[in-house]
Scaffold this motif. Structure first.
Motif, PDB file in Angstrom:
ATOM      1  N   TRP A   1      26.626  16.432   2.867  1.00 19.86           N
ATOM      2  CA  TRP A   1      25.204  16.694   3.119  1.00 19.86           C
ATOM      3  C   TRP A   1      25.038  17.707   4.255  1.00 19.86           C
ATOM      4  O   TRP A   1      24.187  18.591   4.199  1.00 19.86           O
ATOM      5  N   ASP A   2      25.886  17.603   5.284  1.00 20.89           N
ATOM      6  CA  ASP A   2      25.848  18.572   6.379  1.00 20.89           C
ATOM      7  C   ASP A   2      26.297  19.950   5.895  1.00 20.89           C
ATOM      8  O   ASP A   2      25.757  20.977   6.335  1.00 20.89           O
TER       9      ASP A   2
ATOM     10  N   ASN B   1      30.611  15.693   6.373  1.00 21.64           N
ATOM     11  CA  ASN B   1      29.730  15.106   5.371  1.00 21.64           C
ATOM     12  C   ASN B   1      29.224  16.221   4.458  1.00 21.64           C
ATOM     13  O   ASN B   1      28.743  17.258   4.942  1.00 21.64           O
TER      14      ASN B   1
ATOM     15  N   SER C   1      27.751   7.754  11.826  1.00 22.46           N
ATOM     16  CA  SER C   1      26.361   7.911  11.399  1.00 22.46           C
ATOM     17  C   SER C   1      26.242   7.754   9.888  1.00 22.46           C
ATOM     18  O   SER C   1      25.258   7.199   9.384  1.00 22.46           O
ATOM     19  N   TYR C   2      27.250   8.221   9.155  1.00 22.31           N
ATOM     20  CA  TYR C   2      27.225   8.071   7.701  1.00 22.31           C
ATOM     21  C   TYR C   2      27.358   6.606   7.301  1.00 22.31           C
ATOM     22  O   TYR C   2      26.620   6.121   6.433  1.00 22.31           O
TER      23      TYR C   2
ATOM     24  N   GLY D   1      30.997  11.724   1.593  1.00 22.09           N
ATOM     25  CA  GLY D   1      29.553  11.636   1.412  1.00 22.09           C
ATOM     26  C   GLY D   1      29.178  11.023   0.080  1.00 22.09           C
ATOM     27  O   GLY D   1      30.019  10.521  -0.665  1.00 22.09           O
ATOM     28  N   ASN D   2      27.904  11.087  -0.215  1.00 22.08           N
ATOM     29  CA  ASN D   2      27.367  10.478  -1.427  1.00 22.08           C
ATOM     30  C   ASN D   2      27.600  11.377  -2.638  1.00 22.08           C
ATOM     31  O   ASN D   2      27.336  12.572  -2.594  1.00 22.08           O
TER      32      ASN D   2
ATOM     33  N   GLU E   1      24.194   4.731   7.795  1.00 24.92           N
ATOM     34  CA  GLU E   1      23.228   5.082   6.745  1.00 24.92           C
ATOM     35  C   GLU E   1      23.532   4.325   5.460  1.00 24.92           C
ATOM     36  O   GLU E   1      22.623   3.790   4.804  1.00 24.92           O
TER      37      GLU E   1
ATOM     38  N   ASN F   1      25.514  17.814  -3.540  1.00 24.64           N
ATOM     39  CA  ASN F   1      24.709  17.753  -2.321  1.00 24.64           C
ATOM     40  C   ASN F   1      23.937  19.052  -2.100  1.00 24.64           C
ATOM     41  O   ASN F   1      22.786  19.031  -1.659  1.00 24.64           O
TER      42      ASN F   1
ATOM     43  N   GLY G   1      26.440  15.315  11.596  1.00 23.70           N
ATOM     44  CA  GLY G   1      26.705  13.891  11.658  1.00 23.70           C
ATOM     45  C   GLY G   1      28.186  13.623  11.835  1.00 23.70           C
ATOM     46  O   GLY G   1      28.992  14.532  12.043  1.00 23.70           O
TER      47      GLY G   1
END
Length: 299
Positions: free
Chosen positions: A198-199, A196, A283-284, A160-161, A287, A15, A279
């Protein structure tokens, strides 16, 4: 800004690599055991490995160290391996950063606390309970001591992703999407503030951009136990078949002790960046479900 990310095939590192690249920094990211697109090989335990990416020629301004042995129970019964992959690897990365005259970022954990009086601020007294936690604390202290301008981010329950989808939330989502039955034996007395990845990457970017140093706690807006965390995900899959068995930590009888009331008060970061919006699990999930692709294909 030139950044070299160790462990860029993992959750946080990938990320960071994605976000820093989007922000037009010159980024190289490494893998060790799992090759992902765009990464280069680097073995932190063998700095002279001829296959290693030539970091000195890249001349990074910053080295981000995301690699570690994170299997907490495994570390408890493999102390020497834990030391090598967390502490010795960090010692080697510190030497590399000195050669490059680069700043360093170290990713740490709320496990450096004992979980009796959480959630925690940065200046709360540490008291690691497990081999994993002891080694993470040793590594973060070494980085802070040896490299001027080091930034330590303590994170917990990261989701997360990512390409492999190894994290707790991603595994639940994947099984739900594949219509597989889940059997979850989870502690109801372990609390944390999931973040997350990403955060974490976004937060790291602004801290590095602004030359921040020292320890920062980074967490999402949730503060939940593991049972609540699983149910938060499962509510988005009403047709999912699952068996959820809430247990106390004592009943789980895990080899390594866990901090029960962990997680963070991220007041330090939020006071410095009051408009930064973190987030949360909801919210994740929204998405993820808005995407037409399976979770494994999103990243």
């Amino acid at each position: 800004m030139k950044v070299f990310i160790l462990g860029a095939s993992g959750l946080v590192g990938s990320n960071c690599m994605k976000h820093f690249t989007e922000m037009e920094w010159d980024v190289k990211g490494s893998y060790f055991s799992y090759l992902t697109p765009g990464t280069v090989y680097y073995n932190t335990l063998e700095p002279n490995d001829p296959q290693n990416f030539d970091v000195l020629s890249f001349r990074p301004d910053i080295i981000v160290h995301c690699g570690a042995l994170t299997a907490v129970d495994y570390c408890e019964t493999h102390e020497e391996e834990s030391y090598q992959k967390t502490v010795q690897s960090t010692i080697n990365v510190i030497a590399l950063a000195k050669q490059c005259n680069a700043r360093m970022v170290y990713i740490s954990t709320d496990y450096v606390f004992d979980g009796r009086e959480g959630p925690y601020r940065e200046d709360d007294p540490v008291n690691p309970l497990s081999i994993y936690a002891v080694h993470k604390l040793q590594a973060e202290r070494l980085a802070l001591k040896e490299i001027s301008g080091t930034l330590v981010l303590r994170v917990t329950n990261v989701y997360g992703n990512e390409v492999r989808g190894k994290n707790f939330i991603a595994r639940i989502i994947d099984q739900c999407q594949k219509k597989q039955k889940l059997v979850l034996k989870l502690p109801y007395d372990q609390y944390a503030s999931p973040a997350n990845a990403w955060d974490i990457a976004r937060a790291m970017y602004v801290l590095l951009r602004d030359n921040k140093t020292g320890v920062y706690h980074i967490g999402g807006t949730d503060f939940v136990n593991r049972v609540e965390l699983a149910l938060r995900v499962l509510q988005y899959f009403p047709e999912a078949e699952y068996e959820l068995i809430p247990l106390s930590t004592a009943e789980l009888n895990q080899p390594a002790a866990r901090p029960l009331i962990g997680g963070f008060v991220k007041m330090k970061f939020s006071n410095e960046y009051p408009e930064f919006l973190f987030g949360n699990v909801d919210s994740y999930l929204k998405e993820v479900l808005q995407s037409s692709n399976p979770l494994s294909e999103i990243f």
